[in-house]
Design a protein around this motif. Structure first.
Motif, PDB file in Angstrom:
ATOM      1  N   HIS A 199       3.531 -11.166  15.451  1.00  0.00           N
ATOM      2  CA  HIS A 199       2.506 -11.973  14.782  1.00  0.00           C
ATOM      3  C   HIS A 199       2.313 -11.497  13.342  1.00  0.00           C
ATOM      4  CE1 HIS A 199       1.608 -14.198  18.329  1.00  0.00           C
ATOM      5  NE2 HIS A 199       1.055 -13.189  19.010  1.00  0.00           N
ATOM      6  N   LEU A 200       2.351 -10.174  13.174  1.00  0.00           N
ATOM      7  CA  LEU A 200       2.173  -9.623  11.834  1.00  0.00           C
ATOM      8  C   LEU A 200       3.311 -10.050  10.916  1.00  0.00           C
ATOM      9  CD1 LEU A 200       0.041  -7.752  10.518  1.00  0.00           C
ATOM     10  CD2 LEU A 200       1.638  -5.863  10.864  1.00  0.00           C
ATOM     11  N   GLN A 201       4.543 -10.060  11.448  1.00  0.00           N
ATOM     12  CA  GLN A 201       5.688 -10.484  10.656  1.00  0.00           C
ATOM     13  C   GLN A 201       5.593 -11.953  10.251  1.00  0.00           C
ATOM     14  OE1 GLN A 201       9.008  -9.471  13.142  1.00  0.00           O
ATOM     15  NE2 GLN A 201       9.135  -7.363  12.391  1.00  0.00           N
ATOM     16  N   ARG A 202       4.966 -12.750  11.059  1.00  0.00           N
ATOM     17  CA  ARG A 202       4.792 -14.168  10.729  1.00  0.00           C
ATOM     18  C   ARG A 202       3.620 -14.403   9.786  1.00  0.00           C
ATOM     19  NH1 ARG A 202       6.301 -14.810  16.312  1.00  0.00           N
ATOM     20  NH2 ARG A 202       4.108 -14.904  16.917  1.00  0.00           N
ATOM     21  N   GLY A 203       2.966 -13.326   9.369  1.00  0.00           N
ATOM     22  CA  GLY A 203       1.895 -13.474   8.388  1.00  0.00           C
ATOM     23  C   GLY A 203       0.508 -13.485   8.981  1.00  0.00           C
ATOM     24  N   ALA A 204       0.384 -13.290  10.311  1.00  0.00           N
ATOM     25  CA  ALA A 204      -0.940 -13.274  10.930  1.00  0.00           C
ATOM     26  C   ALA A 204      -1.525 -11.874  10.798  1.00  0.00           C
ATOM     27  CB  ALA A 204      -0.848 -13.690  12.400  1.00  0.00           C
ATOM     28  N   PHE A 205      -2.047 -11.560   9.618  1.00  0.00           N
ATOM     29  CA  PHE A 205      -2.528 -10.212   9.349  1.00  0.00           C
ATOM     30  C   PHE A 205      -3.857  -9.910  10.036  1.00  0.00           C
ATOM     31  CE2 PHE A 205       0.166 -11.263   5.673  1.00  0.00           C
ATOM     32  CZ  PHE A 205       1.073 -10.229   5.781  1.00  0.00           C
ATOM     33  N   ALA A 206      -4.465 -10.919  10.665  1.00  0.00           N
ATOM     34  CA  ALA A 206      -5.696 -10.676  11.425  1.00  0.00           C
ATOM     35  C   ALA A 206      -5.407 -10.180  12.841  1.00  0.00           C
ATOM     36  CB  ALA A 206      -6.535 -11.957  11.494  1.00  0.00           C
ATOM     37  N   THR A 207      -4.151 -10.040  13.208  1.00  0.00           N
ATOM     38  CA  THR A 207      -3.771  -9.587  14.541  1.00  0.00           C
ATOM     39  C   THR A 207      -4.228  -8.151  14.753  1.00  0.00           C
ATOM     40  OG1 THR A 207      -1.830 -11.024  14.493  1.00  0.00           O
ATOM     41  CG2 THR A 207      -1.848  -9.243  16.114  1.00  0.00           C
ATOM     42  N   ARG A 208      -4.802  -7.897  15.951  1.00  0.00           N
ATOM     43  CA  ARG A 208      -5.219  -6.546  16.319  1.00  0.00           C
ATOM     44  C   ARG A 208      -4.763  -6.253  17.749  1.00  0.00           C
ATOM     45  NH1 ARG A 208      -5.859  -7.072  11.745  1.00  0.00           N
ATOM     46  NH2 ARG A 208      -7.657  -6.539  10.437  1.00  0.00           N
ATOM     47  N   VAL A 209      -4.602  -4.970  18.059  1.00  0.00           N
ATOM     48  CA  VAL A 209      -4.196  -4.522  19.384  1.00  0.00           C
ATOM     49  C   VAL A 209      -5.368  -3.780  20.019  1.00  0.00           C
ATOM     50  CG1 VAL A 209      -2.578  -3.101  20.696  1.00  0.00           C
ATOM     51  CG2 VAL A 209      -1.780  -4.345  18.688  1.00  0.00           C
ATOM     52  N   ALA A 210      -5.709  -4.153  21.280  1.00  0.00           N
ATOM     53  CA  ALA A 210      -6.823  -3.496  21.973  1.00  0.00           C
ATOM     54  C   ALA A 210      -6.407  -2.088  22.357  1.00  0.00           C
ATOM     55  CB  ALA A 210      -7.208  -4.296  23.218  1.00  0.00           C
ATOM     56  N   ALA A 211      -7.159  -1.100  21.926  1.00  0.00           N
ATOM     57  CA  ALA A 211      -6.885   0.298  22.251  1.00  0.00           C
ATOM     58  C   ALA A 211      -7.658   0.652  23.519  1.00  0.00           C
ATOM     59  CB  ALA A 211      -7.287   1.202  21.088  1.00  0.00           C
ATOM     60  N   THR A 212      -7.019   0.527  24.706  1.00  0.00           N
ATOM     61  CA  THR A 212      -7.685   0.741  25.995  1.00  0.00           C
ATOM     62  C   THR A 212      -7.651   2.191  26.452  1.00  0.00           C
ATOM     63  OG1 THR A 212      -5.630   0.183  27.131  1.00  0.00           O
ATOM     64  CG2 THR A 212      -7.165  -1.615  26.704  1.00  0.00           C
ATOM     65  N   SER A 213      -6.979   3.054  25.718  1.00  0.00           N
ATOM     66  CA  SER A 213      -6.888   4.460  26.093  1.00  0.00           C
ATOM     67  C   SER A 213      -6.830   5.293  24.825  1.00  0.00           C
ATOM     68  CB  SER A 213      -5.655   4.714  26.975  1.00  0.00           C
ATOM     69  OG  SER A 213      -4.459   4.454  26.236  1.00  0.00           O
TER      70      SER A 213
ATOM     71  N   ALA B 273      -5.104  -4.053   8.959  1.00  0.00           N
ATOM     72  CA  ALA B 273      -6.267  -4.294   8.100  1.00  0.00           C
ATOM     73  C   ALA B 273      -5.924  -4.041   6.628  1.00  0.00           C
ATOM     74  CB  ALA B 273      -7.425  -3.399   8.539  1.00  0.00           C
ATOM     75  N   THR B 274      -5.143  -2.963   6.397  1.00  0.00           N
ATOM     76  CA  THR B 274      -4.735  -2.671   5.010  1.00  0.00           C
ATOM     77  C   THR B 274      -3.860  -3.780   4.458  1.00  0.00           C
ATOM     78  OG1 THR B 274      -4.849  -0.303   5.489  1.00  0.00           O
ATOM     79  CG2 THR B 274      -3.605  -0.983   3.537  1.00  0.00           C
ATOM     80  N   LEU B 275      -2.893  -4.239   5.278  1.00  0.00           N
ATOM     81  CA  LEU B 275      -2.013  -5.324   4.841  1.00  0.00           C
ATOM     82  C   LEU B 275      -2.803  -6.607   4.589  1.00  0.00           C
ATOM     83  CD1 LEU B 275       1.113  -4.832   7.140  1.00  0.00           C
ATOM     84  CD2 LEU B 275       0.947  -4.415   4.691  1.00  0.00           C
ATOM     85  N   GLN B 276      -3.773  -6.851   5.451  1.00  0.00           N
ATOM     86  CA  GLN B 276      -4.585  -8.051   5.269  1.00  0.00           C
ATOM     87  C   GLN B 276      -5.342  -7.983   3.949  1.00  0.00           C
ATOM     88  OE1 GLN B 276      -7.505  -8.622   8.351  1.00  0.00           O
ATOM     89  NE2 GLN B 276      -7.747 -10.807   7.913  1.00  0.00           N
ATOM     90  N   ASP B 277      -5.847  -6.786   3.634  1.00  0.00           N
ATOM     91  CA  ASP B 277      -6.563  -6.632   2.369  1.00  0.00           C
ATOM     92  C   ASP B 277      -5.616  -6.745   1.177  1.00  0.00           C
ATOM     93  OD1 ASP B 277      -8.952  -5.845   0.777  1.00  0.00           O
ATOM     94  OD2 ASP B 277      -7.716  -4.093   0.361  1.00  0.00           O
ATOM     95  N   LEU B 278      -4.438  -6.110   1.306  1.00  0.00           N
ATOM     96  CA  LEU B 278      -3.471  -6.166   0.203  1.00  0.00           C
ATOM     97  C   LEU B 278      -2.935  -7.571   0.004  1.00  0.00           C
ATOM     98  CD1 LEU B 278      -1.438  -2.868   0.789  1.00  0.00           C
ATOM     99  CD2 LEU B 278      -3.144  -3.318  -0.973  1.00  0.00           C
ATOM    100  N   TYR B 279      -2.647  -8.256   1.107  1.00  0.00           N
ATOM    101  CA  TYR B 279      -2.088  -9.589   0.990  1.00  0.00           C
ATOM    102  C   TYR B 279      -3.104 -10.547   0.377  1.00  0.00           C
ATOM    103  CZ  TYR B 279       0.483 -13.812   2.177  1.00  0.00           C
ATOM    104  OH  TYR B 279       1.164 -14.999   2.112  1.00  0.00           O
ATOM    105  N   GLY B 280      -4.375 -10.259   0.659  1.00  0.00           N
ATOM    106  CA  GLY B 280      -5.390 -11.115   0.065  1.00  0.00           C
ATOM    107  C   GLY B 280      -5.389 -11.055  -1.455  1.00  0.00           C
ATOM    108  N   GLN B 281      -4.951  -9.877  -2.006  1.00  0.00           N
ATOM    109  CA  GLN B 281      -4.911  -9.722  -3.463  1.00  0.00           C
ATOM    110  C   GLN B 281      -3.489  -9.842  -4.020  1.00  0.00           C
ATOM    111  OE1 GLN B 281      -6.702  -5.946  -4.336  1.00  0.00           O
ATOM    112  NE2 GLN B 281      -8.410  -6.258  -2.934  1.00  0.00           N
ATOM    113  N   LEU B 282      -2.508 -10.015  -3.131  1.00  0.00           N
ATOM    114  CA  LEU B 282      -1.116  -9.969  -3.571  1.00  0.00           C
ATOM    115  C   LEU B 282      -0.773 -11.104  -4.528  1.00  0.00           C
ATOM    116  CD1 LEU B 282       1.621  -8.627  -3.355  1.00  0.00           C
ATOM    117  CD2 LEU B 282       2.116 -10.051  -1.361  1.00  0.00           C
TER     118      LEU B 282
END
Length: 641
Positions: free
Chosen positions: A200-214, A230-239
């Motif tokens: 998803h991240l490679q397709r540009g969905a920078f809002a993707t998150r993974v649930a940390a269950t452990s 989150a960093t990529l999402q912030d950077l891409y927003g200004q890219l």
């Protein structure tokens, strides 16, 4: 709340439980197998016990010796003892159960009761034989019951063994399934979630998150992935904004470089100050989109500025400020602040007839022209609106001002070089005329005076002698003129000095009729052209001295290429005394030495009366003609338009 155990800890726990189950199953299986092996040996021993009973009974009826019967009796007793206590070495042991224990006790009790019938000391009558046979038959029956009980127990243990084998197979299947489940749950599922999130991240969905269950390694990896996303999402927003800004910056730099290249090309091709200055201001105004441009040059005292060139400047200002005293207005003040400035033009309330603000000019950019920390002039760009310079434009203006200073300096150096070259040629011509033609003419003048004196005395023989001297002098003067013309026509060959020397030798042979041989040895990089010219003149002067003084028949010119170069002119003439020859009045030697010193070479002359003369010129491989005076002088005076 998720588990805090690491993946390694979870896998170790799962493996330990599986190992414990497998080890227990294997231990029970080994124990059952051991029981089966011992029980099978016990069955064999019980069967042997039956045979021993029948052999003992047969030995009694067959009148076997007492010793043999005693041995059989002892062997049977030992077999019973062996069944009772077992034999670990075989292994042999009875799988004791209550039923087996009862039947063994029955066999042992029966034997204890009936063993006296087979005592070797008992009488061998018919009645005892019948009783012994019946006892043996009864004892064998008890033994059969014992064997049957053991076999039943072995059958039960066999079923247990089969069950254990099935359990082990089931454990293997369950263990494999358990390990697959553990790997799937603790490894594959987190990896799959991460891989899916990465896709998803490679397709540009920078809002993707993974649930940390452990809090294990995958939990830490998921937290790191979330932080990265989150960093990529912030950077891409200004890219996009940054890319656009960077693109504009690169395009501006490219345009500046192209401008500098074009300006450098123009300045290098300009052949006069008027063309250079007018073309510069025109190109500068177009590039900076100025409404008008003025180029002013300062005098050495920085008291006034000369308007050197302008483009689109109002005629009133051009006429009024052709020569501008320093400090009269904001123009011509670069000597105060030697930096590029943006100045807002305001009416100063003076009574000057012409004012920039009256003509609609609102902003001026002042750019100082400097060379080696010395102020040469300034460039004034005028705008009818407000202007803000960015760093790139400031750097461009400073660079273009530097290019202009270097170009004007180049024109001045070229002019100095031309003047120096002309002066050198004039000095050389004057020296040659003085050292050769002038002396010959002085000699002819003396001969004319002597001829007049002889004619006045009517001394005909003396007059004829002086006429002969005049004829010889005229021939010498004519030869000197021809040599001088040959010197002026000499041209160096940039590729090979030997070719130029060959031309010189050929002309010398043609003029004098002497036999001249040119030889060349070795190889090396060619000398600079200006050094070659000086070498050719030295060789020509040496040949001229041969013609004038040597009275030689053969001349050899040798060229040794290497480091250093050597040029040798050798003749077989009359020679001369070296000590006398060093007199400064010896014109030819003085000329050759001066030329040698000019290029940093060494001239050596070896001669003796009637031994010929050898002139050797040693030239270092890095020889060069010194730059004429004036090189490196900075422009400071106001140039003539």
């Amino acid at each position: 709340m998720g588990s805090t155990a690491t993946i390694a800890t979870k896998l170790i726990h799962a493996g330990l439980w599986l190992l414990l189950a497998v080890t227990g199953s294997i231990g029970v299986t080994l124990w059952v197998t051991w029981q089966l092996d011992g029980g099978a040996a016990a069955v064999n021993e019980a069967g042997r016990l039956r045979m021993q009973v029948w052999r003992l009974d047969a030995a009694r009826t067959a009148s076997v010796s007492a010793e043999r019967r005693q041995a059989l009796l002892t062997e049977l007793t030992e077999s019973l003892a062996r069944l009772r206590s077992g034999d670990p070495q075989r292994p042999l042991f009875v799988p004791w159960t209550p039923a087996i224990r009862d039947r063994f006790d029955t066999v042992e009790t029966a034997w204890n009761q009936m063993s006296s019938l087979w005592d070797p000391r008992a009488p061998l009558d018919a009645a005892n034989s019948t009783a012994a046979f019946a006892a043996a038959e009864s004892l064998v029956g008890h033994i059969d019951d014992l064997v049957f009980s053991i076999e039943e127990e072995l059958a039960r243990l066999t079923r247990i063994l089969n069950l254990l084998q099935f359990v082990m197979i089931a454990l293997a299947v369950v263990g494999a399934a358990f390990m697959l489940y553990t790997g799937q749950r603790y490894v594959m599922q987190p990896l799959t979630r991460l891989a899916r999130a990465m896709a998803h991240l490679q397709r540009g969905a920078f809002a993707t998150r993974v649930a940390a269950t452990s809090s294990d390694e995958f939990g830490q990896l998921a937290a790191g992935f979330n932080q990265m996303a989150a960093t990529l999402q912030d950077l891409y927003g200004q890219l996009e904004a940054r890319v656009a800004e960077k693109t504009r910056d690169l395009e501006a730099k490219r345009a500046n470089l192209q401008t500098l290249y074009d300006m450098s090309l123009f300045l290098s091709e300009a052949d006069s100050l008027a063309v250079l200055s007018s073309g510069f201001v025109q190109r500068l105004r177009q590039r900076l989109r100025a409404d008008a441009v003025v180029l002013r040059w300062a005098d050495t005292s920085l008291q006034r500025y000369l308007l050197l060139a302008e483009d689109q400047m109002p005629r009133e200002i051009v006429a009024a400020e052709h020569v501008l005293p320093c400090g009269q207005c904001v123009c011509g003040q670069s000597h105060i602040e030697r930096r590029t400035r943006v100045i807002t033009l305001e009416s100063d309330g003076s009574d000057r007839r012409v004012n920039c603000t009256q003509l609609g000019l609102r902003t001026m950019i002042s750019v100082p022209i400097q060379a080696q920390q010395r102020l040469l002039g300034e460039i004034n760009l005028f705008y009818r609106s407000s202007v803000v310079l960015n760093d790139g434009e400031r750097e461009l203006l400073d660079a273009m001002a530097g290019q202009l200073a270097n170009a004007v300096e180049g024109l001045r150096v070229q002019a100095l070089e031309r003047e120096t070259a002309i002066a050198q040629e004039r000095n050389f011509l004057a020296r040659e005329l003085h050292d050769s033609i002038a002396q010959s003419l002085s000699f002819l003048k003396i001969q004319v005076q002597l001829l007049n004196t002889a004619l006045q005395r009517a001394d005909l023989p003396a007059a004829q002698h002086h006429v002969g001297e005049l004829e010889v002098g005229l021939q010498e003067s004519l030869a000197d003129v021809r040599e001088l013309l040959m010197h002026f026509r000499t041209r160096a060959h940039a590729d090979d000095i030997v070719s130029a020397l060959q031309e010189t030798v050929t002309k010398f042979q043609h003029q004098t009729g002497l036999e001249v041989k040119l030889e060349s040895f070795g190889s090396a990089l060619e000398l600079p052209v200006d050094v070659q010219m000086q070498v050719l003149h030295v060789v020509q002067e040496a040949l001229s001295n041969v013609r004038k003084h040597a009275r030689a028949k053969h001349v050899v010119v040798e060229v040794y290429k290497g480091s250093p170069w050597k040029f040798v002119v050798r003749d077989d003439g009359v020679g001369f005394d070296i000590d006398v020859g060093r007199d400064q009045t010896h014109v030819g030697l003085r000329i050759m030495r001066e030329r040698a010193v000019t290029i940093g070479a060494h001239l050596d002359v070896q001669s003796a009366p009637c031994r010929g003369t050898t002139v050797t010129l040693t030239v270092p491989s890095d020889a060069a003609v010194p730059e004429p005076a004036g090189h490196g002088v900075h422009v400071g005076a106001v140039p003539s338009p």
